[in-house]
Design a protein around this motif. Structure first.
Motif, mmCIF file in Angstrom:
data_model
loop_
_atom_site.group_PDB
_atom_site.id
_atom_site.type_symbol
_atom_site.label_atom_id
_atom_site.label_comp_id
_atom_site.label_asym_id
_atom_site.label_seq_id
_atom_site.Cartn_x
_atom_site.Cartn_y
_atom_site.Cartn_z
ATOM 1 N N THR A 22 -30.497 -5.096 16.369
ATOM 2 C CA THR A 22 -29.892 -5.074 15.034
ATOM 3 C C THR A 22 -30.965 -5.151 13.957
ATOM 4 O O THR A 22 -30.946 -4.382 12.991
ATOM 5 C CB THR A 22 -28.891 -6.234 14.877
ATOM 6 N N ARG A 23 -31.921 -6.038 14.120
ATOM 7 C CA ARG A 23 -32.984 -6.158 13.115
ATOM 8 C C ARG A 23 -33.865 -4.920 13.108
ATOM 9 O O ARG A 23 -34.323 -4.479 12.054
ATOM 10 C CB ARG A 23 -33.787 -7.433 13.339
ATOM 11 N N LEU A 24 -34.094 -4.327 14.265
ATOM 12 C CA LEU A 24 -34.860 -3.087 14.341
ATOM 13 C C LEU A 24 -34.143 -1.980 13.570
ATOM 14 O O LEU A 24 -34.768 -1.229 12.817
ATOM 15 C CB LEU A 24 -35.068 -2.686 15.801
ATOM 16 N N ALA A 25 -32.832 -1.881 13.717
ATOM 17 C CA ALA A 25 -32.058 -0.873 12.990
ATOM 18 C C ALA A 25 -32.110 -1.123 11.483
ATOM 19 O O ALA A 25 -32.224 -0.180 10.690
ATOM 20 C CB ALA A 25 -30.612 -0.870 13.478
ATOM 21 N N ILE A 26 -32.037 -2.378 11.078
ATOM 22 C CA ILE A 26 -32.116 -2.718 9.655
ATOM 23 C C ILE A 26 -33.470 -2.293 9.097
ATOM 24 O O ILE A 26 -33.552 -1.610 8.064
ATOM 25 C CB ILE A 26 -31.894 -4.231 9.437
ATOM 26 N N ASN A 31 -37.018 1.222 6.014
ATOM 27 C CA ASN A 31 -38.307 1.901 6.014
ATOM 28 C C ASN A 31 -38.206 3.305 5.418
ATOM 29 O O ASN A 31 -39.192 3.843 4.937
ATOM 30 C CB ASN A 31 -38.868 1.955 7.435
ATOM 31 N N ARG A 32 -37.024 3.893 5.451
ATOM 32 C CA ARG A 32 -36.821 5.257 4.951
ATOM 33 C C ARG A 32 -36.417 5.302 3.485
ATOM 34 O O ARG A 32 -36.372 6.388 2.914
ATOM 35 C CB ARG A 32 -35.761 5.958 5.793
ATOM 36 N N SER A 44 -23.350 1.410 6.842
ATOM 37 C CA SER A 44 -24.104 2.425 7.580
ATOM 38 C C SER A 44 -24.476 1.957 8.984
ATOM 39 O O SER A 44 -24.592 2.769 9.897
ATOM 40 C CB SER A 44 -25.349 2.843 6.807
ATOM 41 N N LEU A 45 -24.655 0.639 9.145
ATOM 42 C CA LEU A 45 -25.015 0.106 10.459
ATOM 43 C C LEU A 45 -23.815 -0.428 11.239
ATOM 44 O O LEU A 45 -23.974 -0.940 12.345
ATOM 45 C CB LEU A 45 -26.065 -1.005 10.303
ATOM 46 N N HIS A 46 -22.626 -0.329 10.652
ATOM 47 C CA HIS A 46 -21.386 -0.787 11.288
ATOM 48 C C HIS A 46 -21.470 -2.257 11.689
ATOM 49 O O HIS A 46 -21.137 -2.631 12.818
ATOM 50 C CB HIS A 46 -21.026 0.082 12.500
ATOM 51 N N ARG A 54 -26.664 -12.902 8.371
ATOM 52 C CA ARG A 54 -27.450 -13.706 9.308
ATOM 53 C C ARG A 54 -28.764 -13.006 9.666
ATOM 54 O O ARG A 54 -29.832 -13.623 9.656
ATOM 55 C CB ARG A 54 -26.629 -13.972 10.570
ATOM 56 N N GLN A 55 -28.689 -11.721 9.953
ATOM 57 C CA GLN A 55 -29.894 -10.975 10.333
ATOM 58 C C GLN A 55 -30.860 -10.851 9.149
ATOM 59 O O GLN A 55 -32.076 -10.968 9.317
ATOM 60 C CB GLN A 55 -29.524 -9.583 10.867
ATOM 61 N N LEU A 56 -30.331 -10.636 7.946
ATOM 62 C CA LEU A 56 -31.189 -10.547 6.769
ATOM 63 C C LEU A 56 -31.857 -11.878 6.472
ATOM 64 O O LEU A 56 -33.010 -11.920 6.043
ATOM 65 C CB LEU A 56 -30.399 -10.058 5.557
#
Length: 140
Positions: A22-26, A31-32, A44-46, A54-56
């Protein structure tokens, strides 16, 4: 093995906090782009709102992302961006990942074949697959 004890394996450079899917996808998404509204990133990440929050929080604690509240037409909108150091650390993480899978240069494929111009994938070698059963059964 002839590696000296001082040589570091590429896997040792992988940062566990980034390695979570999940953090990798974020981070890959951030990054883009320059910045994104929390709701747009969530959609966008569903992800659910609590999960993205929590991940942020984890990424913000590690100083990989910056979270800011902005006023847009009298409404407060939470925006997220990759920090400068986060961008550098993410690039280093990707370099380590490519080193592990055997792609020293991101433009090369690990199998040495040239990528297809339109899809970026290597063409399928049908000489070895023609006549083989579709389900992988050997027929014997």
């Amino acid at each position: 093995m002839t590696d000296s004890p001082q040589e570091r394996q590429p896997r040792e450079a992988l940062v566990n906090v980034i390695h979570s899917p999940t953090r990798l996808a974020i981070l890959a998404t951030l990054n883009r782009i320059q910045h994104v509204a929390f709701a747009d990133l969530r959609d966008s990440l569903h992800l659910t709102t609590p999960e993205l929050s929590r991940q942020l929080a984890i990424l913000e604690k590690e100083e990989l992302v910056e979270v800011a509240k902005l006023r847009v037409k009298r409404v407060t909108v939470t925006h997220v961006r990759l920090s400068d150091s986060g961008r550098e650390r993410f690039a280093a993480y990707l370099d380590s990942l490519y080193a592990i899978v055997g792609e020293g240069d991101r433009g090369e494929r690990a199998d040495g074949r040239e990528p297809d111009n339109e899809t970026g994938t290597a063409p399928v070698d049908t000489a070895h697959t023609q006549g083989a059963p579709a389900n992988g059964a050997s027929g014997a």
